[in-house]
Write a protein that holds these residues in place. Structure first.
Motif, PDB file in Angstrom:
ATOM      1  N   PRO A  23     -12.815 -23.811 -47.205  1.00 25.87           N
ATOM      2  CA  PRO A  23     -11.967 -22.734 -47.425  1.00 25.87           C
ATOM      3  C   PRO A  23     -10.558 -23.056 -47.855  1.00 25.87           C
ATOM      4  CG  PRO A  23     -12.713 -22.691 -44.924  1.00 25.87           C
ATOM      5  CD  PRO A  23     -13.143 -23.504 -45.922  1.00 25.87           C
ATOM      6  N   PRO A  24      -9.628 -22.409 -48.344  1.00 22.51           N
ATOM      7  CA  PRO A  24      -8.284 -22.777 -48.674  1.00 22.51           C
ATOM      8  C   PRO A  24      -7.474 -23.299 -47.317  1.00 22.51           C
ATOM      9  CG  PRO A  24      -8.607 -20.334 -48.640  1.00 22.51           C
ATOM     10  CD  PRO A  24      -9.971 -21.013 -48.531  1.00 22.51           C
ATOM     11  N   HIS A  25      -6.364 -23.887 -47.417  1.00 17.99           N
ATOM     12  CA  HIS A  25      -5.731 -24.599 -46.447  1.00 17.99           C
ATOM     13  C   HIS A  25      -6.407 -25.801 -45.874  1.00 17.99           C
ATOM     14  CE1 HIS A  25      -3.707 -20.828 -46.587  1.00 17.99           C
ATOM     15  NE2 HIS A  25      -4.608 -20.251 -46.247  1.00 17.99           N
ATOM     16  N   MET A  26      -7.252 -26.303 -46.883  1.00 24.73           N
ATOM     17  CA  MET A  26      -8.044 -27.633 -46.414  1.00 24.73           C
ATOM     18  C   MET A  26      -6.994 -28.636 -46.636  1.00 24.73           C
ATOM     19  SD  MET A  26     -10.755 -28.839 -45.360  1.00 24.73           S
ATOM     20  CE  MET A  26     -11.376 -29.963 -46.549  1.00 24.73           C
ATOM     21  N   TRP A  27      -7.183 -29.814 -46.174  1.00 21.18           N
ATOM     22  CA  TRP A  27      -6.689 -31.022 -46.724  1.00 21.18           C
ATOM     23  C   TRP A  27      -7.367 -31.572 -47.761  1.00 21.18           C
ATOM     24  CZ3 TRP A  27     -10.673 -34.186 -46.631  1.00 21.18           C
ATOM     25  CH2 TRP A  27     -11.898 -33.905 -45.656  1.00 21.18           C
ATOM     26  N   THR A  28      -6.521 -32.588 -48.614  1.00 21.87           N
ATOM     27  CA  THR A  28      -7.294 -32.984 -49.746  1.00 21.87           C
ATOM     28  C   THR A  28      -7.517 -34.609 -49.938  1.00 21.87           C
ATOM     29  OG1 THR A  28      -5.061 -33.018 -50.827  1.00 21.87           O
ATOM     30  CG2 THR A  28      -6.265 -31.114 -51.074  1.00 21.87           C
ATOM     31  N   LYS A  29      -6.992 -34.975 -48.748  1.00 22.81           N
ATOM     32  CA  LYS A  29      -7.113 -36.493 -48.857  1.00 22.81           C
ATOM     33  C   LYS A  29      -7.213 -36.969 -47.480  1.00 22.81           C
ATOM     34  CE  LYS A  29      -2.896 -38.782 -49.435  1.00 22.81           C
ATOM     35  NZ  LYS A  29      -1.996 -39.448 -50.515  1.00 22.81           N
ATOM     36  N   LEU A  30      -7.903 -38.119 -47.099  1.00 29.64           N
ATOM     37  CA  LEU A  30      -8.218 -38.719 -45.821  1.00 29.64           C
ATOM     38  C   LEU A  30      -7.626 -39.952 -45.846  1.00 29.64           C
ATOM     39  CD1 LEU A  30     -11.752 -37.671 -44.929  1.00 29.64           C
ATOM     40  CD2 LEU A  30      -9.804 -36.955 -43.647  1.00 29.64           C
ATOM     41  N   ILE A  31      -6.812 -40.629 -44.727  1.00 38.53           N
ATOM     42  CA  ILE A  31      -6.147 -41.651 -44.747  1.00 38.53           C
ATOM     43  C   ILE A  31      -6.860 -42.553 -43.750  1.00 38.53           C
ATOM     44  CG2 ILE A  31      -3.902 -42.714 -44.471  1.00 38.53           C
ATOM     45  CD1 ILE A  31      -2.663 -40.015 -45.287  1.00 38.53           C
ATOM     46  N   LEU A  32      -7.398 -43.382 -43.911  1.00 38.21           N
ATOM     47  CA  LEU A  32      -7.918 -44.554 -43.011  1.00 38.21           C
ATOM     48  C   LEU A  32      -6.756 -45.473 -42.836  1.00 38.21           C
ATOM     49  CD1 LEU A  32     -10.741 -44.745 -41.629  1.00 38.21           C
ATOM     50  CD2 LEU A  32     -10.667 -46.859 -42.931  1.00 38.21           C
ATOM     51  N   THR A  33      -6.369 -45.375 -41.351  1.00 39.36           N
ATOM     52  CA  THR A  33      -5.296 -46.362 -41.185  1.00 39.36           C
ATOM     53  C   THR A  33      -5.569 -47.352 -40.224  1.00 39.36           C
ATOM     54  OG1 THR A  33      -3.873 -44.383 -41.327  1.00 39.36           O
ATOM     55  CG2 THR A  33      -2.892 -46.294 -39.879  1.00 39.36           C
ATOM     56  N   HIS A  34      -5.107 -48.782 -40.817  1.00 37.28           N
ATOM     57  CA  HIS A  34      -5.612 -49.868 -39.847  1.00 37.28           C
ATOM     58  C   HIS A  34      -4.287 -50.534 -39.451  1.00 37.28           C
ATOM     59  CE1 HIS A  34      -8.538 -49.478 -43.434  1.00 37.28           C
ATOM     60  NE2 HIS A  34      -9.144 -50.261 -42.711  1.00 37.28           N
ATOM     61  N   HIS A  35      -4.383 -51.005 -38.242  1.00 37.84           N
ATOM     62  CA  HIS A  35      -3.275 -51.842 -37.930  1.00 37.84           C
ATOM     63  C   HIS A  35      -3.784 -53.143 -37.545  1.00 37.84           C
ATOM     64  CE1 HIS A  35      -3.276 -49.373 -33.724  1.00 37.84           C
ATOM     65  NE2 HIS A  35      -4.315 -50.102 -33.923  1.00 37.84           N
ATOM     66  N   TRP A  36      -2.525 -53.858 -37.412  1.00 39.06           N
ATOM     67  CA  TRP A  36      -2.512 -55.236 -37.375  1.00 39.06           C
ATOM     68  C   TRP A  36      -2.223 -55.630 -35.540  1.00 39.06           C
ATOM     69  CZ3 TRP A  36      -5.346 -59.476 -38.490  1.00 39.06           C
ATOM     70  CH2 TRP A  36      -4.855 -60.654 -38.042  1.00 39.06           C
ATOM     71  N   PRO A  37      -3.071 -56.081 -34.821  1.00 31.63           N
ATOM     72  CA  PRO A  37      -2.797 -55.993 -33.372  1.00 31.63           C
ATOM     73  C   PRO A  37      -1.373 -56.752 -32.877  1.00 31.63           C
ATOM     74  CG  PRO A  37      -4.972 -56.010 -33.724  1.00 31.63           C
ATOM     75  CD  PRO A  37      -4.446 -56.289 -35.105  1.00 31.63           C
ATOM     76  N   SER A  38      -1.092 -57.929 -33.560  1.00 28.70           N
ATOM     77  CA  SER A  38      -0.141 -58.685 -33.084  1.00 28.70           C
ATOM     78  C   SER A  38       1.002 -57.952 -33.438  1.00 28.70           C
ATOM     79  CB  SER A  38      -0.107 -60.240 -33.910  1.00 28.70           C
ATOM     80  OG  SER A  38      -1.241 -60.823 -33.494  1.00 28.70           O
ATOM     81  N   THR A  39       1.086 -57.325 -34.568  1.00 28.80           N
ATOM     82  CA  THR A  39       2.545 -56.490 -34.917  1.00 28.80           C
ATOM     83  C   THR A  39       2.724 -55.405 -33.659  1.00 28.80           C
ATOM     84  OG1 THR A  39       1.997 -57.372 -37.175  1.00 28.80           O
ATOM     85  CG2 THR A  39       3.663 -55.492 -36.770  1.00 28.80           C
ATOM     86  N   PHE A  40       1.554 -54.740 -33.733  1.00 25.66           N
ATOM     87  CA  PHE A  40       1.614 -53.573 -32.892  1.00 25.66           C
ATOM     88  C   PHE A  40       2.157 -54.077 -31.574  1.00 25.66           C
ATOM     89  CE2 PHE A  40      -0.251 -50.851 -29.719  1.00 25.66           C
ATOM     90  CZ  PHE A  40       0.161 -49.456 -30.042  1.00 25.66           C
ATOM     91  N   CYS A  41       1.478 -54.980 -30.985  1.00 21.09           N
ATOM     92  CA  CYS A  41       1.818 -55.550 -29.750  1.00 21.09           C
ATOM     93  C   CYS A  41       3.454 -55.889 -29.443  1.00 21.09           C
ATOM     94  CB  CYS A  41       0.907 -56.478 -29.006  1.00 21.09           C
ATOM     95  SG  CYS A  41      -0.752 -55.544 -28.820  1.00 21.09           S
ATOM     96  N   SER A  42       3.726 -56.646 -30.737  1.00 22.78           N
ATOM     97  CA  SER A  42       5.157 -56.957 -30.539  1.00 22.78           C
ATOM     98  C   SER A  42       6.041 -55.873 -30.381  1.00 22.78           C
ATOM     99  CB  SER A  42       5.498 -57.887 -32.033  1.00 22.78           C
ATOM    100  OG  SER A  42       5.601 -56.968 -33.041  1.00 22.78           O
ATOM    101  N   MET A  43       5.609 -54.884 -30.854  1.00 23.76           N
ATOM    102  CA  MET A  43       6.834 -53.546 -30.566  1.00 23.76           C
ATOM    103  C   MET A  43       6.217 -52.993 -29.326  1.00 23.76           C
ATOM    104  SD  MET A  43       6.441 -51.675 -34.279  1.00 23.76           S
ATOM    105  CE  MET A  43       4.729 -51.213 -34.074  1.00 23.76           C
TER     106      MET A  43
END
Ligand SMILES: *[C@@H]1O[C@H](CO)[C@@H](O)[C@H](O)[C@H]1NC(C)=O
Ligand SMILES: *[C@@H]1O[C@H](CO)[C@@H](O)[C@H](O)[C@H]1NC(C)=O
Ligand SMILES: *[C@@H]1O[C@H](CO)[C@@H](O)[C@H](O)[C@H]1NC(C)=O
Length: 244
Positions: A23-43
Motif C-alpha cells: 500500500p501507499p506510505h510504504m518505504w522505498t529503500k532499506l538501509i543495511l547498516t554495519h558498524h565497526w566495533p572498535s569505533t563504536f566502543c571508543s564512543m
C-alpha cells in the motif's frame, strides 16, 4: 544533489515499485547498516570493550517510519533458530548476553519494515537482515581489497572506490570526528542500500519521502555520534585496542 534522469520516469519507477508490492506510505529503500566495533566502543567507554574485529550489523532500516507499531512486542523465542548467528553477526556490543539491542531495532525499524508483506514477522525481518549481511560480506570485501585496520590512514576515496567498484552502488560511509581540529576522522559505520526488491541501489538516492527519512536518520546519526565522512580528511580505521 544528484538527480535521476529523466526525473519523471525515475519517479514513476520508484513509485510503482512501492505500490505494486504494498500500500501507499510504504518505504522505498532499506538501509543495511554495519558498524565497526572498535569505533563504536571508543564512543561508549567504558561500557564496552571491543573484542570483535569484523564489521557487525547495526540494523536494517526502512527509509520511512520509526516505531510503527508499539504493541508489536519483540519476542526472542520467535527467532530462536537465528540466535547463534545474531550473536555473532548482530551482537549487542554493550551487553553481549542481552537481547535489548534487537528489541530496540525491532521496535524502531522492524515494525516499519514489516509494512511489506515479505518482512511482516520478526523471523522474516531478522532473517532477511542476516541474509543481506552475509550476502554483502562487507568485511571480506574490504580485506580482499587491502582495506584493513591500520595505524596508517586511508583516503576516503580509497574505501569508497573499493565498495563502489565491487557492489556497483554508492555506500554511505560515516565517521566519528574526534575533535573539530583533528587531522583525522575515525571510520565508524557503513550503510549499503537496497530497493524494495532487494536490488542494491545508491544510498544517496531519494525519490520520495525525503524529508521524513532525513529527519529520522539525522536523529539516528546524532544519537550515535556518527556523521558522513569528510572527503578531505584522512580516515583512521582503528585496529582492536590491545588488551589492557
Ligand atoms: C567478547 O566478550 C564478550 C564478553 O566479555 C563475550 O561474551 C563474547 O563472546 C566475546 N566475543 C568474542 C568474539 O570473543
Ligand atoms: C500491531 O501489531 C499487533 C501485534 O502483532 C497487530 O495485532 C496489529 O494488527 C498491528 N497494528 C498495525 C496497525 O499494524
Ligand atoms: C513468544 O512467542 C512464543 C512462541 O510463539 C510464545 O509461546 C510466547 O507466549 C511468546 N511470549 C510472549 C511474552 O509473548
Amino acid at each position: 544533489m544528484k538527480l535521476c534522469f529523466p526525473l519523471l520516469l525515475c519517479l514513476a519507477a520508484a513509485l510503482s515499485s512501492a505500490f505494486v508490492i504494498s500500500p501507499p506510505h510504504m518505504w522505498t529503500k532499506l538501509i543495511l547498516t554495519h558498524h565497526w566495533p572498535s569505533t563504536f566502543c571508543s564512543m561508549e567507554k567504558p561500557a564496552c570493550h571491543p573484542n570483535i574485529s569484523y564489521w557487525t550489523l547495526h540494523g536494517l532500516w526502512p527509509d520511512k517510519g520509526i516505531d510503527c507499531n508499539s504493541s508489536w512486542h519483540f519476542n526472542s523465542s520467535l527467532i530462536e533458530d537465528l540466535l547463534p548467528d545474531m550473536k555473532k553477526s548482530w551482537p549487542n556490543l554493550l551487553s553481549p548476553s542481552s537481547a535489548s539491542f534487537w528489541k530496540y531495532e525491532w521496535h524502531k525499524h522492524g515494525t516499519c519494515a514489516a509494512k511489506a508483506a515479505y518482512l511482516n514477522t520478526q523471523h522474516k525481518y531478522f532473517s532477511k537482515a542476516l541474509e543481506l549481511y552475509h550476502k554483502l560480506d562487507l568485511d571480506s570485501i574490504l580485506k580482499k581489497f587491502d582495506i584493513v585496520p591500520s595505524e596508517t590512514y586511508y583516503k576516503l576515496s580509497q574505501i569508497e572506490g573499493v565498495m563502489e567498484k565491487f557492489y556497483g552502488v554508492k555506500p554511505k560511509i560515516q565517521c566519528v570526528h574526534p575533535s573539530k581540529n583533528a587531522d583525522f576522522q575515525v571510520l565508524g559505520q557503513i550503510e549499503i542500500c537496497f530497493d524494495p526488491e532487494f536490488t542494491l541501489m545508491d544510498c544517496e538516492k531519494h525519490f520520495t519521502m525525503k524529508k521524513i527519512s532525513k529527519a529520522d536518520f539525522i536523529a539516528d546519526d546524532k544519537a550515535s555520534g556518527f556523521s558522513v565522512c569528510d572527503l578531505n580528511v584522512p580516515v583512521y580505521y582503528p585496529p582492536l585496542p590491545s588488551n589492557t
